[in-house]
Design a protein around this motif. Structure first.
Motif, PDB file in Angstrom:
ATOM      1  N   LEU A  20       0.823  -1.210   0.000  1.00  0.00           N
ATOM      2  CA  LEU A  20       0.000   0.000   0.000  1.00  0.00           C
ATOM      3  C   LEU A  20       0.856   1.260   0.000  1.00  0.00           C
ATOM      4  O   LEU A  20       0.414   2.321  -0.438  1.00  0.00           O
ATOM      5  CB  LEU A  20      -0.926  -0.001   1.219  1.00  0.00           C
ATOM      6  N   SER A  21       2.080   1.148   0.497  1.00  0.00           N
ATOM      7  CA  SER A  21       2.972   2.304   0.583  1.00  0.00           C
ATOM      8  C   SER A  21       3.447   2.756  -0.795  1.00  0.00           C
ATOM      9  O   SER A  21       3.482   3.957  -1.081  1.00  0.00           O
ATOM     10  CB  SER A  21       4.176   1.977   1.460  1.00  0.00           C
ATOM     11  N   GLU A  24       0.905   4.775  -2.686  1.00  0.00           N
ATOM     12  CA  GLU A  24       0.751   6.096  -2.047  1.00  0.00           C
ATOM     13  C   GLU A  24       1.854   7.040  -2.516  1.00  0.00           C
ATOM     14  O   GLU A  24       1.607   8.204  -2.832  1.00  0.00           O
ATOM     15  CB  GLU A  24       0.764   5.954  -0.521  1.00  0.00           C
ATOM     16  N   ILE A  28       1.361  10.549  -4.852  1.00  0.00           N
ATOM     17  CA  ILE A  28       1.876  11.851  -4.416  1.00  0.00           C
ATOM     18  C   ILE A  28       2.852  12.418  -5.433  1.00  0.00           C
ATOM     19  O   ILE A  28       2.781  13.596  -5.796  1.00  0.00           O
ATOM     20  CB  ILE A  28       2.515  11.744  -3.017  1.00  0.00           C
ATOM     21  N   PRO A 134       1.722   3.948   4.838  1.00  0.00           N
ATOM     22  CA  PRO A 134       1.105   4.875   3.883  1.00  0.00           C
ATOM     23  C   PRO A 134       0.672   6.198   4.514  1.00  0.00           C
ATOM     24  O   PRO A 134       0.810   7.255   3.889  1.00  0.00           O
ATOM     25  CB  PRO A 134      -0.102   4.107   3.351  1.00  0.00           C
ATOM     26  N   LYS A 135       0.153   6.153   5.731  1.00  0.00           N
ATOM     27  CA  LYS A 135      -0.272   7.392   6.391  1.00  0.00           C
ATOM     28  C   LYS A 135       0.928   8.308   6.634  1.00  0.00           C
ATOM     29  O   LYS A 135       0.870   9.517   6.376  1.00  0.00           O
ATOM     30  CB  LYS A 135      -0.978   7.086   7.711  1.00  0.00           C
ATOM     31  N   GLY A 138       1.982   9.913   3.417  1.00  0.00           N
ATOM     32  CA  GLY A 138       1.085  11.008   3.063  1.00  0.00           C
ATOM     33  C   GLY A 138       1.349  12.270   3.857  1.00  0.00           C
ATOM     34  O   GLY A 138       1.119  13.374   3.375  1.00  0.00           O
TER      35      GLY A 138
END
Length: 157
Positions: A20-21, A24, A28, A134-135, A138
């Motif tokens: 998931l990273s 992301e 971006i 991922p958070k 971000g």
């Protein structure tokens, strides 16, 4: 703009869980560098210092990436070797990138100080280690964009 992206995770490389990273990071970079039409080459690799080092060298020296972003392998765990692999290939370290990410993340998660993310230059390539979350990506990556742009400008002078 030629970008290399490495997701470094034994489990993601083995297909145990979805990366998931990496997506992301891609989202971006595509948004932030839309004016430069980024072309992203992505790989998922296991946490192996020799494999990571070889991939970083290939992306910088053979594929002529302007920017290489890694995700994962920056914690204190036994298999977390991304900073060591990066340090082995860069000619100049740029400690401000890691420092900024730790400061930003610490305001939200006190354990962010365990991150060992680094950044540096190899030839005309900027290499940056990002966290594997991922958070956190971000929250951190957009903050780094002005410095990334400035660094790439200097590397191409």
């Amino acid at each position: 703009m030629n970008i290399g992206r490495l997701t470094l995770s034994d489990r993601a490389a083995q297909g145990v869980y979805e990366d998931l990273s990496g997506p992301e990071i891609d989202a971006i970079l595509i948004r932030e560098f839309a004016d430069e039409t980024p072309q992203i080459t992505a790989h998922i690799l296991e946490d192996d210092q020799t494999v990571i080092t070889a991939a970083l060298i290939r992306l910088a020296d053979e594929e002529n990436c302007d920017l290489v972003i890694t995700t994962g392998g920056t914690g204190p765990g036994k298999r977390d070797v991304t900073p060591e692999a990066t340090r082995a290939v860069v000619e100049k370290e740029l400690p401000g990138f890691g420092e900024m990410m730790r400061v930003e993340s610490f305001t939200k998660v006190p354990t962010a100080i365990l991150s060992r993310s680094i950044a540096g230059i190899r030839g005309k390539t900027l290499i940056i280690n990002l966290p594997g979350n991922p958070k956190a990506i971000g929250e951190c990556l957009p903050l780094l964009v002005p410095a990334i742009r400035e660094c790439l400008k200097h590397l191409n002078e």
